[in-house]
Design a protein around this motif. Structure first.
Motif, PDB file in Angstrom:
ATOM      1  N   GLU A 114      -2.928  -0.737  39.626  1.00 33.03           N
ATOM      2  CA  GLU A 114      -3.112   0.763  40.319  1.00 33.03           C
ATOM      3  C   GLU A 114      -4.294   0.502  41.190  1.00 33.03           C
ATOM      4  OE1 GLU A 114      -1.650   4.299  38.346  1.00 33.03           O
ATOM      5  OE2 GLU A 114      -2.446   5.496  39.985  1.00 33.03           O
ATOM      6  N   ILE A 115      -4.727   0.904  42.070  1.00 31.88           N
ATOM      7  CA  ILE A 115      -6.223   1.110  43.158  1.00 31.88           C
ATOM      8  C   ILE A 115      -6.137   3.317  42.640  1.00 31.88           C
ATOM      9  CG2 ILE A 115      -7.570   1.388  44.732  1.00 31.88           C
ATOM     10  CD1 ILE A 115      -5.627  -0.634  46.249  1.00 31.88           C
ATOM     11  N   LYS A 116      -6.925   3.044  42.235  1.00 28.52           N
ATOM     12  CA  LYS A 116      -7.490   4.317  41.200  1.00 28.52           C
ATOM     13  C   LYS A 116      -9.040   4.623  41.293  1.00 28.52           C
ATOM     14  CE  LYS A 116      -5.146   6.260  37.961  1.00 28.52           C
ATOM     15  NZ  LYS A 116      -3.643   7.088  38.290  1.00 28.52           N
ATOM     16  N   PRO A 117      -8.502   5.146  42.324  1.00 30.50           N
ATOM     17  CA  PRO A 117     -10.485   5.163  43.401  1.00 30.50           C
ATOM     18  C   PRO A 117     -10.382   6.842  42.795  1.00 30.50           C
ATOM     19  CG  PRO A 117      -9.002   5.346  44.740  1.00 30.50           C
ATOM     20  CD  PRO A 117      -7.758   5.533  43.782  1.00 30.50           C
ATOM     21  N   THR A 118     -12.337   6.380  42.733  1.00 34.64           N
ATOM     22  CA  THR A 118     -13.253   7.337  42.057  1.00 34.64           C
ATOM     23  C   THR A 118     -12.727   8.847  42.988  1.00 34.64           C
ATOM     24  OG1 THR A 118     -14.610   6.374  40.839  1.00 34.64           O
ATOM     25  CG2 THR A 118     -15.632   8.667  42.395  1.00 34.64           C
ATOM     26  N   PRO A 119     -12.441   9.627  43.114  1.00 33.86           N
ATOM     27  CA  PRO A 119     -12.085  10.855  44.545  1.00 33.86           C
ATOM     28  C   PRO A 119     -14.017  10.067  45.293  1.00 33.86           C
ATOM     29  CG  PRO A 119     -12.035  11.891  42.417  1.00 33.86           C
ATOM     30  CD  PRO A 119     -12.315  10.273  41.758  1.00 33.86           C
ATOM     31  N   GLY A 120     -13.332  10.648  46.171  1.00 28.69           N
ATOM     32  CA  GLY A 120     -14.035  10.240  47.794  1.00 28.69           C
ATOM     33  C   GLY A 120     -14.451   9.018  48.017  1.00 28.69           C
ATOM     34  N   ASP A 121     -14.002   7.794  47.361  1.00 23.63           N
ATOM     35  CA  ASP A 121     -13.652   6.698  47.745  1.00 23.63           C
ATOM     36  C   ASP A 121     -13.135   5.975  48.296  1.00 23.63           C
ATOM     37  OD1 ASP A 121     -15.679   4.027  47.745  1.00 23.63           O
ATOM     38  OD2 ASP A 121     -15.975   4.135  45.691  1.00 23.63           O
ATOM     39  N   GLU A 122     -11.775   6.286  48.557  1.00 24.73           N
ATOM     40  CA  GLU A 122     -10.243   5.730  48.616  1.00 24.73           C
ATOM     41  C   GLU A 122      -9.853   4.894  49.043  1.00 24.73           C
ATOM     42  OE1 GLU A 122     -11.453   8.621  48.811  1.00 24.73           O
ATOM     43  OE2 GLU A 122     -10.110  10.266  47.104  1.00 24.73           O
ATOM     44  N   HIS A 123     -11.248   4.817  50.526  1.00 28.35           N
ATOM     45  CA  HIS A 123     -10.410   3.484  51.595  1.00 28.35           C
ATOM     46  C   HIS A 123     -11.646   2.376  50.938  1.00 28.35           C
ATOM     47  CE1 HIS A 123     -11.059   1.333  55.074  1.00 28.35           C
ATOM     48  NE2 HIS A 123      -9.451   2.063  55.756  1.00 28.35           N
ATOM     49  N   ARG A 124     -12.489   2.152  50.409  1.00 27.33           N
ATOM     50  CA  ARG A 124     -13.994   1.626  50.409  1.00 27.33           C
ATOM     51  C   ARG A 124     -13.225   0.667  49.436  1.00 27.33           C
ATOM     52  NH1 ARG A 124     -19.111   0.214  47.354  1.00 27.33           N
ATOM     53  NH2 ARG A 124     -18.279   1.697  45.360  1.00 27.33           N
ATOM     54  N   THR A 125     -12.145   1.940  47.976  1.00 27.64           N
ATOM     55  CA  THR A 125     -12.071   0.852  46.670  1.00 27.64           C
ATOM     56  C   THR A 125     -10.731  -0.238  47.051  1.00 27.64           C
ATOM     57  OG1 THR A 125     -12.469   3.062  45.010  1.00 27.64           O
ATOM     58  CG2 THR A 125     -10.982   1.599  44.558  1.00 27.64           C
ATOM     59  N   GLY A 126     -10.005   0.241  48.437  1.00 27.03           N
ATOM     60  CA  GLY A 126      -9.087  -0.663  48.150  1.00 27.03           C
ATOM     61  C   GLY A 126      -8.936  -1.727  49.402  1.00 27.03           C
ATOM     62  N   GLU A 127      -9.752  -1.140  49.971  1.00 25.68           N
ATOM     63  CA  GLU A 127     -10.479  -2.881  50.375  1.00 25.68           C
ATOM     64  C   GLU A 127     -11.214  -3.500  49.468  1.00 25.68           C
ATOM     65  OE1 GLU A 127     -12.500  -1.898  54.628  1.00 25.68           O
ATOM     66  OE2 GLU A 127     -13.520  -1.280  53.162  1.00 25.68           O
ATOM     67  N   VAL A 128     -12.113  -3.674  48.060  1.00 25.97           N
ATOM     68  CA  VAL A 128     -12.533  -4.084  47.455  1.00 25.97           C
ATOM     69  C   VAL A 128     -11.710  -4.897  46.361  1.00 25.97           C
ATOM     70  CG1 VAL A 128     -14.866  -4.629  45.955  1.00 25.97           C
ATOM     71  CG2 VAL A 128     -15.225  -3.470  47.987  1.00 25.97           C
ATOM     72  N   VAL A 129     -10.880  -3.836  45.845  1.00 24.16           N
ATOM     73  CA  VAL A 129      -9.325  -4.208  45.213  1.00 24.16           C
ATOM     74  C   VAL A 129      -8.458  -4.815  45.701  1.00 24.16           C
ATOM     75  CG1 VAL A 129      -8.003  -3.876  43.182  1.00 24.16           C
ATOM     76  CG2 VAL A 129     -10.452  -2.238  43.677  1.00 24.16           C
ATOM     77  N   ALA A 130      -8.345  -4.866  46.900  1.00 26.55           N
ATOM     78  CA  ALA A 130      -6.991  -5.738  47.919  1.00 26.55           C
ATOM     79  C   ALA A 130      -8.103  -7.413  47.664  1.00 26.55           C
ATOM     80  CB  ALA A 130      -6.959  -5.376  48.248  1.00 26.55           C
ATOM     81  N   ALA A 131      -9.073  -7.345  48.627  1.00 25.34           N
ATOM     82  CA  ALA A 131     -10.321  -8.448  48.710  1.00 25.34           C
ATOM     83  C   ALA A 131      -9.743  -9.346  47.815  1.00 25.34           C
ATOM     84  CB  ALA A 131     -11.275  -8.097  49.213  1.00 25.34           C
ATOM     85  N   GLU A 132     -10.610  -9.060  46.432  1.00 19.94           N
ATOM     86  CA  GLU A 132     -10.457 -10.082  45.223  1.00 19.94           C
ATOM     87  C   GLU A 132      -9.262  -9.934  45.023  1.00 19.94           C
ATOM     88  OE1 GLU A 132     -13.166 -11.625  41.978  1.00 19.94           O
ATOM     89  OE2 GLU A 132     -13.590 -10.093  43.942  1.00 19.94           O
ATOM     90  N   ALA A 133      -8.208  -9.327  44.831  1.00 17.60           N
ATOM     91  CA  ALA A 133      -6.432  -9.938  44.189  1.00 17.60           C
ATOM     92  C   ALA A 133      -6.235 -10.989  45.471  1.00 17.60           C
ATOM     93  CB  ALA A 133      -6.354  -8.713  44.198  1.00 17.60           C
ATOM     94  N   ALA A 134      -7.180 -11.125  46.288  1.00 19.22           N
ATOM     95  CA  ALA A 134      -6.258 -11.787  47.342  1.00 19.22           C
ATOM     96  C   ALA A 134      -6.833 -13.337  47.228  1.00 19.22           C
ATOM     97  CB  ALA A 134      -6.967 -11.425  48.784  1.00 19.22           C
ATOM     98  N   ARG A 135      -8.189 -13.159  46.736  1.00 18.38           N
ATOM     99  CA  ARG A 135      -8.714 -14.327  46.318  1.00 18.38           C
ATOM    100  C   ARG A 135      -8.764 -14.793  45.032  1.00 18.38           C
ATOM    101  NH1 ARG A 135     -13.595 -15.560  43.136  1.00 18.38           N
ATOM    102  NH2 ARG A 135     -13.619 -14.376  42.342  1.00 18.38           N
ATOM    103  N   ARG A 136      -8.615 -13.808  44.283  1.00 21.20           N
ATOM    104  CA  ARG A 136      -7.856 -14.809  42.802  1.00 21.20           C
ATOM    105  C   ARG A 136      -6.615 -14.811  43.062  1.00 21.20           C
ATOM    106  NH1 ARG A 136     -11.859 -14.528  38.236  1.00 21.20           N
ATOM    107  NH2 ARG A 136      -9.827 -16.024  37.803  1.00 21.20           N
TER     108      ARG A 136
END
Ligand code: G3P
Ligand code: MG
Length: 249
Positions: A114-136
């Protein structure tokens, strides 16, 4: 439609309330109860490291106070995220996403991130978490499922790792929810279990989308949801629901 290549039962935040939520200790306890599919909440530290925490602040589940997003991971990793729960878990650290990925990959467990961004950081959190998940998870047969209540987080995830499956989380059936899930290219909806009806499940399945529910902790709603043909049930009650219980209906 193809059935979901996941166990039906998914352990919420690792082991529900039996261990400090979203820690490696919780995942280990959930696995000891036989669970092989897990849900967790992931956000970013000040230096962009994905780690597990439900709330925006550290107050409820650590020995620190204030916004988690304002601290670097080196500092977060030294906090006590276990004492709030019970003395048995005193000193249990916050879990990095990297550590949870290693645990799940090493044991062949399925993971709903579950991508649970700090409010205001939604898009970047999705980008970073997904990229890291894809790598792993590169080269693995069953990818993690990325979910969020925030459309912007799912858009970010789609931008950096379009190949990973996404799910829209719903705590109400707000106007346009069905179309939003489709526009985001979601493979599933994960809704509060109280929102479900037979019509809703049929609508989702008719569109080729899986229907998952959170947080199912009692026998009666569990039976009702299984009868409706749900594809996944997220539960805190890992000590009461056998993860091997079959699908009904
Ligand atoms: O992902 C399902 C569920 O965890 C969503 O609600 O608040 O428990 O993260 P919450
Ligand atoms: Mg969650």
């Amino acid at each position: 439609m193809k059935s979901m290549p996941w166990p039906l039962w998914i352990a919420h935040r690792g082991a529900g309330k039996l261990a400090p939520e979203n820690t490696l200790a919780a995942f280990r306890l959930g696995a000891q109860h036989g669970y092989s599919a897990f849900e967790c909440d992931v956000k970013l530290s000040a230096d962009g490291v994905p780690f597990l925490l439900h709330d925006a602040t550290l107050d409820r589940t650590t020995n620190a106070r204030g916004m988690a997003s304002q601290r670097h991971w080196t500092e977060l990793s030294r906090l006590d995220a276990g004492s709030w729960h019970s003395r048995a878990y005193a000193g249990e650290p916050l879990a990095s996403f990297d550590a949870i990925a290693a645990f799940c990959l090493g044991n062949g467990h399925a993971l709903n991130i579950e991508i649970k961004p700090t409010p205001g950081d939604e898009h970047r959190t999705g980008e970073v978490v997904a990229a890291e998940a894809a790598r792993r998870w590169a080269g693995r047969t069953v990818p993690p499922l990325l979910s969020s209540f925030q459309a912007a987080a799912l858009q970010g995830a789609r931008g950096s790792a379009p190949q990973l499956p996404r799910a829209l989380l719903l705590d109400s059936l707000h106007s346009g929810w069905f179309e939003q899930a489709q526009q985001l290219g979601c493979v599933a909806v994960v809704a509060n279990f109280n929102l479900y009806s037979r019509e809703m499940v049929e609508r989702l399945h008719g569109a080729g989308q899986w229907a998952l529910a959170y947080t199912v902790n009692d026998e009666s709603p569990a039976r009702w949801l299984l009868g409706l043909g749900l594809d996944g049930l997220i539960t805190d009650a890992v000590d009461r629901f056998s993860p091997h219980a079959g699908r009904l209906g």
